[in-house]
Design a protein around this motif. Sequence first.
Motif, PDB file in Angstrom:
ATOM      1  N   THR A 108       8.699   0.244  -8.896  1.00  0.00           N
ATOM      2  CA  THR A 108       7.854  -0.706  -9.620  1.00  0.00           C
ATOM      3  C   THR A 108       8.400  -2.125  -9.488  1.00  0.00           C
ATOM      4  O   THR A 108       7.651  -3.075  -9.242  1.00  0.00           O
ATOM      5  N   ARG A 109       9.704  -2.264  -9.613  1.00  0.00           N
ATOM      6  CA  ARG A 109      10.323  -3.583  -9.452  1.00  0.00           C
ATOM      7  C   ARG A 109      10.140  -4.098  -8.030  1.00  0.00           C
ATOM      8  O   ARG A 109       9.846  -5.279  -7.808  1.00  0.00           O
ATOM      9  N   ARG A 110      10.292  -3.215  -7.045  1.00  0.00           N
ATOM     10  CA  ARG A 110      10.101  -3.594  -5.650  1.00  0.00           C
ATOM     11  C   ARG A 110       8.662  -4.021  -5.405  1.00  0.00           C
ATOM     12  O   ARG A 110       8.393  -5.028  -4.737  1.00  0.00           O
ATOM     13  N   LEU A 111       7.726  -3.248  -5.951  1.00  0.00           N
ATOM     14  CA  LEU A 111       6.310  -3.566  -5.794  1.00  0.00           C
ATOM     15  C   LEU A 111       5.981  -4.923  -6.408  1.00  0.00           C
ATOM     16  O   LEU A 111       5.295  -5.742  -5.794  1.00  0.00           O
ATOM     17  N   ASP A 112       6.488  -5.184  -7.598  1.00  0.00           N
ATOM     18  CA  ASP A 112       6.256  -6.474  -8.248  1.00  0.00           C
ATOM     19  C   ASP A 112       6.811  -7.630  -7.407  1.00  0.00           C
ATOM     20  O   ASP A 112       6.164  -8.668  -7.258  1.00  0.00           O
ATOM     21  N   ALA A 113       8.013  -7.433  -6.845  1.00  0.00           N
ATOM     22  CA  ALA A 113       8.623  -8.478  -6.015  1.00  0.00           C
ATOM     23  C   ALA A 113       7.800  -8.720  -4.748  1.00  0.00           C
ATOM     24  O   ALA A 113       7.598  -9.866  -4.338  1.00  0.00           O
ATOM     25  N   MET A 114       7.314  -7.635  -4.148  1.00  0.00           N
ATOM     26  CA  MET A 114       6.503  -7.796  -2.936  1.00  0.00           C
ATOM     27  C   MET A 114       5.188  -8.500  -3.247  1.00  0.00           C
ATOM     28  O   MET A 114       4.736  -9.339  -2.468  1.00  0.00           O
ATOM     29  N   LYS A 115       4.573  -8.178  -4.376  1.00  0.00           N
ATOM     30  CA  LYS A 115       3.328  -8.844  -4.753  1.00  0.00           C
ATOM     31  C   LYS A 115       3.563 -10.331  -5.009  1.00  0.00           C
ATOM     32  O   LYS A 115       2.737 -11.163  -4.621  1.00  0.00           O
ATOM     33  N   THR A 116       4.666 -10.654  -5.634  1.00  0.00           N
ATOM     34  CA  THR A 116       5.004 -12.063  -5.873  1.00  0.00           C
ATOM     35  C   THR A 116       5.220 -12.786  -4.553  1.00  0.00           C
ATOM     36  O   THR A 116       4.702 -13.891  -4.348  1.00  0.00           O
ATOM     37  N   ALA A 117       5.955 -12.155  -3.644  1.00  0.00           N
ATOM     38  CA  ALA A 117       6.187 -12.758  -2.330  1.00  0.00           C
ATOM     39  C   ALA A 117       4.874 -12.916  -1.582  1.00  0.00           C
ATOM     40  O   ALA A 117       4.639 -13.936  -0.920  1.00  0.00           O
ATOM     41  N   ARG A 118       4.004 -11.941  -1.690  1.00  0.00           N
ATOM     42  CA  ARG A 118       2.717 -11.983  -0.996  1.00  0.00           C
ATOM     43  C   ARG A 118       1.885 -13.162  -1.471  1.00  0.00           C
ATOM     44  O   ARG A 118       1.202 -13.812  -0.684  1.00  0.00           O
ATOM     45  N   GLU A 119       1.929 -13.460  -2.744  1.00  0.00           N
ATOM     46  CA  GLU A 119       1.169 -14.592  -3.287  1.00  0.00           C
ATOM     47  C   GLU A 119       1.630 -15.910  -2.684  1.00  0.00           C
ATOM     48  O   GLU A 119       0.813 -16.822  -2.534  1.00  0.00           O
ATOM     49  N   THR A 120       2.892 -16.023  -2.317  1.00  0.00           N
ATOM     50  CA  THR A 120       3.384 -17.277  -1.729  1.00  0.00           C
ATOM     51  C   THR A 120       2.733 -17.530  -0.370  1.00  0.00           C
ATOM     52  O   THR A 120       2.601 -18.675   0.042  1.00  0.00           O
ATOM     53  N   PHE A 121       2.341 -16.466   0.325  1.00  0.00           N
ATOM     54  CA  PHE A 121       1.704 -16.638   1.629  1.00  0.00           C
ATOM     55  C   PHE A 121       0.237 -17.014   1.488  1.00  0.00           C
ATOM     56  O   PHE A 121      -0.387 -17.477   2.431  1.00  0.00           O
ATOM     57  N   ARG A 122      -0.329 -16.768   0.324  1.00  0.00           N
ATOM     58  CA  ARG A 122      -1.740 -17.106   0.108  1.00  0.00           C
ATOM     59  C   ARG A 122      -1.908 -18.554  -0.349  1.00  0.00           C
ATOM     60  O   ARG A 122      -3.000 -19.061  -0.329  1.00  0.00           O
TER      61      ARG A 122
ATOM     62  N   ILE B 132       0.839  -1.206   0.000  1.00  0.00           N
ATOM     63  CA  ILE B 132       0.000   0.000   0.000  1.00  0.00           C
ATOM     64  C   ILE B 132       0.871   1.253   0.000  1.00  0.00           C
ATOM     65  O   ILE B 132       0.624   2.199  -0.753  1.00  0.00           O
ATOM     66  N   ALA B 133       1.911   1.268   0.826  1.00  0.00           N
ATOM     67  CA  ALA B 133       2.793   2.437   0.919  1.00  0.00           C
ATOM     68  C   ALA B 133       3.519   2.694  -0.399  1.00  0.00           C
ATOM     69  O   ALA B 133       3.589   3.836  -0.871  1.00  0.00           O
ATOM     70  N   VAL B 134       4.053   1.657  -1.010  1.00  0.00           N
ATOM     71  CA  VAL B 134       4.796   1.825  -2.266  1.00  0.00           C
ATOM     72  C   VAL B 134       3.850   2.210  -3.402  1.00  0.00           C
ATOM     73  O   VAL B 134       4.192   3.053  -4.237  1.00  0.00           O
ATOM     74  N   THR B 135       2.667   1.634  -3.416  1.00  0.00           N
ATOM     75  CA  THR B 135       1.678   2.011  -4.428  1.00  0.00           C
ATOM     76  C   THR B 135       1.332   3.491  -4.302  1.00  0.00           C
ATOM     77  O   THR B 135       1.248   4.214  -5.306  1.00  0.00           O
ATOM     78  N   GLY B 136       1.165   3.969  -3.078  1.00  0.00           N
ATOM     79  CA  GLY B 136       0.889   5.382  -2.849  1.00  0.00           C
ATOM     80  C   GLY B 136       2.027   6.275  -3.308  1.00  0.00           C
ATOM     81  O   GLY B 136       1.805   7.341  -3.904  1.00  0.00           O
ATOM     82  N   GLU B 137       3.243   5.850  -3.041  1.00  0.00           N
ATOM     83  CA  GLU B 137       4.411   6.619  -3.477  1.00  0.00           C
ATOM     84  C   GLU B 137       4.493   6.670  -5.004  1.00  0.00           C
ATOM     85  O   GLU B 137       4.786   7.717  -5.592  1.00  0.00           O
ATOM     86  N   LEU B 138       4.226   5.556  -5.650  1.00  0.00           N
ATOM     87  CA  LEU B 138       4.225   5.545  -7.121  1.00  0.00           C
ATOM     88  C   LEU B 138       3.126   6.452  -7.670  1.00  0.00           C
ATOM     89  O   LEU B 138       3.365   7.203  -8.629  1.00  0.00           O
TER      90      LEU B 138
END
Length: 73
Positions: free
Chosen positions: A58-72, A32-38
């Motif tokens: 953008t690269r950081r956000l993509d990596a965090m989203k990928t990592a987040r999917e692993t927890f789901r 949420i924070a990085v999306t707001g900054e972008l």
Amino acid sequence: MAAIDRIPADDWTDQDLLTKDEAGERLDDEIIAVTGELDRLRAAGIGPLEQDEVELLTRRLDAMKTARETFRS
């Protein structure tokens, strides 16, 4: 080979460990924070100097989203 000195007791406790849920919540907050900054950078207009920052975020956000999917999973 030299012996490795061990500390008398481990210096961590169960409270130091994140659960998958806690790690996922922290990732959600950071996403949420990085999306707001972008959004802020894009609204202000992207010049040559901001382009590098936008690309890294953008690269950081993509990596965090990928990592987040692993927890789901």
